[in-house]
Design an enzyme around this catalytic site. Structure first.
Site, PDB file in Angstrom:
ATOM      1  N   TYR A  91      45.191  27.818   1.429  1.00  0.00           N
ATOM      2  CA  TYR A  91      44.857  27.446   0.059  1.00  0.00           C
ATOM      3  C   TYR A  91      45.976  26.599  -0.535  1.00  0.00           C
ATOM      4  O   TYR A  91      45.720  25.538  -1.133  1.00  0.00           O
ATOM      5  CB  TYR A  91      44.637  28.694  -0.786  1.00  0.00           C
ATOM      6  CG  TYR A  91      44.331  28.393  -2.237  1.00  0.00           C
ATOM      7  CD1 TYR A  91      43.106  27.849  -2.610  1.00  0.00           C
ATOM      8  CD2 TYR A  91      45.266  28.646  -3.237  1.00  0.00           C
ATOM      9  CE1 TYR A  91      42.814  27.554  -3.935  1.00  0.00           C
ATOM     10  CE2 TYR A  91      44.988  28.367  -4.567  1.00  0.00           C
ATOM     11  CZ  TYR A  91      43.769  27.818  -4.906  1.00  0.00           C
ATOM     12  OH  TYR A  91      43.494  27.532  -6.222  1.00  0.00           O
ATOM     13  N   SER A 127      46.435  23.529  -8.270  1.00  0.00           N
ATOM     14  CA  SER A 127      46.922  24.900  -8.429  1.00  0.00           C
ATOM     15  C   SER A 127      48.441  24.890  -8.358  1.00  0.00           C
ATOM     16  O   SER A 127      49.037  24.086  -7.632  1.00  0.00           O
ATOM     17  CB  SER A 127      46.382  25.813  -7.326  1.00  0.00           C
ATOM     18  OG  SER A 127      47.041  27.072  -7.342  1.00  0.00           O
TER      19      SER A 127
END
Length: 247
Positions: A156, A142
């Site tokens: 995250y 990501s």
């Protein structure tokens, strides 16, 4: 339909929906036989298998909890048994929990690390005996590994930064064996979990060079390239596919 991956065998973790499903479609469309794992979405998995078969491709659905390292490892074994080997591993399975540090629970922390980090390592470790000198490992990370645009993304972002670091280390470890390892880092991609409409989406578009969300096919195209013969000299790369979000 191209045939750049004809004769190759791939495993895509978390492949029944969203970006993972589009990767399965693209790899199968490019000629690979593809196995993919799914968690609870058996109906989606069966539908995808039928769709690929209708297009003349091969897809195999394998139920596995991506947060259980043993189940992840067994999914590699089952892929090898059902496809006759393994050439391409795509670590796509992932989960995101958003919230401030005080509200996130240790159970959420453990689950996120188990899927986003430990599951990747478990799949790689079990796959290595089967990957030959042209093997490909492609992780789906990501852009939050590089940029955290707002609050609530701490664990995250941490997990995806770990994937980026693991990719670089594995590229060094496995380079002498001819196995490439790369990390695709999606930006805002339109999926059920990240819709391209609404206030949040509008705020992201304001800081993107292209001013629009991407689509799962944008990620799948990069994955297919990295899995193919033309990317044989690409390894250890973290590829941002983000419409200019991080420029």
């Amino acid at each position: 339909m191209t045939s750049s991956l004809t004769g190759r065998r791939a495993l895509v973790t978390g492949g029944s929906r969203g970006i993972g499903a589009e990767i399965v479609r693209r790899l199968a469309g490019d000629g690979a036989a593809v196995a993919f794992t799914y968690g609870a979405s058996a109906a989606d998995a069966e539908k995808l298998v039928a769709e690929v078969a209708a297009g003349g491709g091969t897809a195999v659905a394998i139920q596995a909890d991506s947060g259980d390292a043993e189940q992840v490892a067994r999914s590699v074994d089952e892929t090898v048994a059902r496809l006759g080997g393994l050439d391409i591993l795509v670590n796509n399975a992932g989960v995101a929990y958003m919230g401030d540090v005080e509200s996130l629970t240790m159970e959420q922390f453990d689950r996120l690390v188990a899927i986003n980090v430990k599951g990747v390592f478990a799949a790689v470790q079990r796959a290595l005996p089967h990957l030959g000198s042209s093997g490909r490992i492609i992780n789906i990370g990501s852009i939050n590994a590089d940029r955290v645009p707002g609050p609530g993304l701490s664990i995250y972002a941490m997990s995806k930064a770990a994937v980026a670091g693991l990719t670089r280390g594995l590229a060094r470890d496995l380079g002498p064996r001819g196995i490439t390892v790369n990390n695709v880092q999606p930006g805002p991609i339109a999926t059920d979990m990240n819709p391209e409409v609404g206030e949040f989406a509008d705020s992201l578009r304001e800081v993107m060079a292209l001013g629009r969300y991407g689509h799962p096919r944008d990620i799948a195209g990069v994955v297919s390239y990295l899995a193919g013969p033309e990317a044989a000299y690409v390894t250890g790369a973290n590829w941002n596919v983000d419409g200019g979000f991080t420029v």
